[in-house]
Design an enzyme around this catalytic site. Structure first.
Site, PDB file in Angstrom:
ATOM      1  CG  HIS A 168      -5.062   3.949  -4.228  1.00 42.29           C
ATOM      2  ND1 HIS A 168      -6.415   3.767  -4.319  1.00 42.29           N
ATOM      3  CD2 HIS A 168      -4.830   4.369  -2.953  1.00 42.29           C
ATOM      4  CE1 HIS A 168      -6.981   4.037  -3.149  1.00 42.29           C
ATOM      5  NE2 HIS A 168      -6.029   4.399  -2.302  1.00 42.29           N
ATOM      6  CG  ASN A 210      -5.969   3.097 -12.573  1.00 43.55           C
ATOM      7  OD1 ASN A 210      -5.217   2.478 -11.819  1.00 43.55           O
ATOM      8  ND2 ASN A 210      -7.193   3.434 -12.233  1.00 43.55           N
ATOM      9  CE  LYS A 266      -4.128   1.572  -8.492  1.00 41.25           C
ATOM     10  NZ  LYS A 266      -5.415   1.481  -9.239  1.00 41.25           N
ATOM     11  CD  GLU A 302      -7.284   4.381   0.907  1.00 43.68           C
ATOM     12  OE1 GLU A 302      -6.490   5.249   0.489  1.00 43.68           O
ATOM     13  OE2 GLU A 302      -8.304   4.024   0.271  1.00 43.68           O
ATOM     14  CE1 TYR A 331      -8.477  -0.206  -5.080  1.00 43.08           C
ATOM     15  CE2 TYR A 331      -7.070  -2.071  -5.604  1.00 43.08           C
ATOM     16  CZ  TYR A 331      -7.324  -0.708  -5.649  1.00 43.08           C
ATOM     17  OH  TYR A 331      -6.429   0.143  -6.251  1.00 43.08           O
ATOM     18  NE  ARG A 387      -5.901   6.491 -11.461  1.00 42.65           N
ATOM     19  CZ  ARG A 387      -6.833   6.393 -10.524  1.00 42.65           C
ATOM     20  NH1 ARG A 387      -7.882   7.217 -10.515  1.00 42.65           N
ATOM     21  NH2 ARG A 387      -6.740   5.459  -9.583  1.00 42.65           N
TER      22      ARG A 387
HETATM   23  N1  UDP Z   1     -10.994  -0.677 -11.630  1.00 48.04           N
HETATM   24  C1  UDP Z   1     -11.130  -1.463 -12.779  1.00 48.04           C
HETATM   25  N2  UDP Z   1     -12.298  -1.386 -13.499  1.00 48.04           N
HETATM   26  C2  UDP Z   1     -13.343  -0.584 -13.123  1.00 48.04           C
HETATM   27  C3  UDP Z   1     -13.196   0.208 -11.952  1.00 48.04           C
HETATM   28  C4  UDP Z   1     -12.022   0.137 -11.236  1.00 48.04           C
HETATM   29  O1  UDP Z   1     -10.225  -2.204 -13.124  1.00 48.04           O
HETATM   30  O2  UDP Z   1     -14.365  -0.565 -13.817  1.00 48.04           O
HETATM   31  C5  UDP Z   1      -9.744  -0.741 -10.848  1.00 48.04           C
HETATM   32  C6  UDP Z   1      -8.808   0.429 -11.151  1.00 48.04           C
HETATM   33  O3  UDP Z   1      -7.463  -0.024 -11.045  1.00 48.04           O
HETATM   34  C7  UDP Z   1      -9.159   1.386 -10.025  1.00 48.04           C
HETATM   35  C8  UDP Z   1      -9.374   0.414  -8.849  1.00 48.04           C
HETATM   36  O4  UDP Z   1     -10.039  -0.691  -9.456  1.00 48.04           O
HETATM   37  O5  UDP Z   1      -8.139   2.324  -9.780  1.00 48.04           O
HETATM   38  C9  UDP Z   1     -10.210   0.973  -7.713  1.00 48.04           C
HETATM   39  O6  UDP Z   1     -11.441   1.434  -8.215  1.00 48.04           O
HETATM   40  P1  UDP Z   1     -12.122   2.761  -7.659  1.00 48.04           P
HETATM   41  O7  UDP Z   1     -13.487   2.800  -8.227  1.00 48.04           O
HETATM   42  O8  UDP Z   1     -11.953   2.843  -6.181  1.00 48.04           O
HETATM   43  O9  UDP Z   1     -11.298   3.907  -8.416  1.00 48.04           O
HETATM   44  P2  UDP Z   1     -10.123   4.889  -7.910  1.00 48.04           P
HETATM   45  O10 UDP Z   1     -10.482   5.331  -6.516  1.00 48.04           O
HETATM   46  O11 UDP Z   1      -8.821   4.127  -7.988  1.00 48.04           O
HETATM   47  O12 UDP Z   1     -10.134   6.028  -8.892  1.00 48.04           O
HETATM   48 MG    MG Z   2     -11.114   4.289  -4.871  1.00 50.95          MG
END
Ligand code: UDP
Ligand code: MG
Length: 132
Positions: free
Chosen positions: A115, A112, A9, A126, A49, A102
């Site tokens: 991805h 974070n 990211k 994806e 997203y 992370r």
């Molecule tokens: N995210 C955030 N706040 C939250 C949950 C997610 O800002 O409470 C952001 C974070 O950058 C995360 C992305 O949205 O990586 C996608 O969320 P997901 O739940 O799919 O998590 P991931 O698959 O990235 O672990």
């Molecule tokens: Mg996700």
């Protein structure tokens, strides 16, 4: 052999972590089978997203994800999807294991660093989305 999609990211790119992150995957034995750098667009992020568009943090997430270029990779290897998710760690760096990417490099739930696809279906969708 499985394929999975990883995005380093904008914060990961700005903080010059690309080399370190890629090195971890290569040392694990995963193979890079595609790699590019680009700045993501709103429409692509709304698709990527889609499960989060109604969440209060969505606009913050879009601002962050469009704030600079990202590095997008396809990684190939045995059980690549699950292994890469483990190496990435849980979404919130506060809960991520310290040895994960992370856990080692992140502080913020939104910013974070990285991805990774979370299932076979997600990986397929994806890869199609980012490497048309
Ligand atoms: N995210 C955030 N706040 C939250 C949950 C997610 O800002 O409470 C952001 C974070 O950058 C995360 C992305 O949205 O990586 C996608 O969320 P997901 O739940 O799919 O998590 P991931 O698959 O990235 O672990
Ligand atoms: Mg996700």
């Amino acid at each position: 052999m499985e394929k999975t999609l990883v995005i380093i990211k904008p914060d990961g790119v700005k903080r010059h972590l690309v080399g370190k992150i890629i090195q971890r995957f290569e040392e694990k034995g995963l193979v890079i089978t595609a790699l590019k750098m680009e700045t993501l667009t709103l429409s692509l992020l709304e698709e990527h997203y889609n499960h989060l568009v109604t969440r209060p943090f969505f606009s913050e997430l879009v601002d962050y994800m469009t704030s600079g270029p990202v590095v997008i990779l396809i990684l190939t290897g045995e059980n690549a999807i699950e292994i890469v998710r483990k190496m990435v760690g849980t979404t919130n760096p506060l809960q991520a294991e310290i040895g994960s990417i992370r856990g080692q490099y992140g502080l913020s739930h939104t910013e974070n660093v990285i991805h990774a696809s979370d299932s076979t279906a997600a990986a397929q969708a994806e890869i199609q989305r980012f490497f048309k």
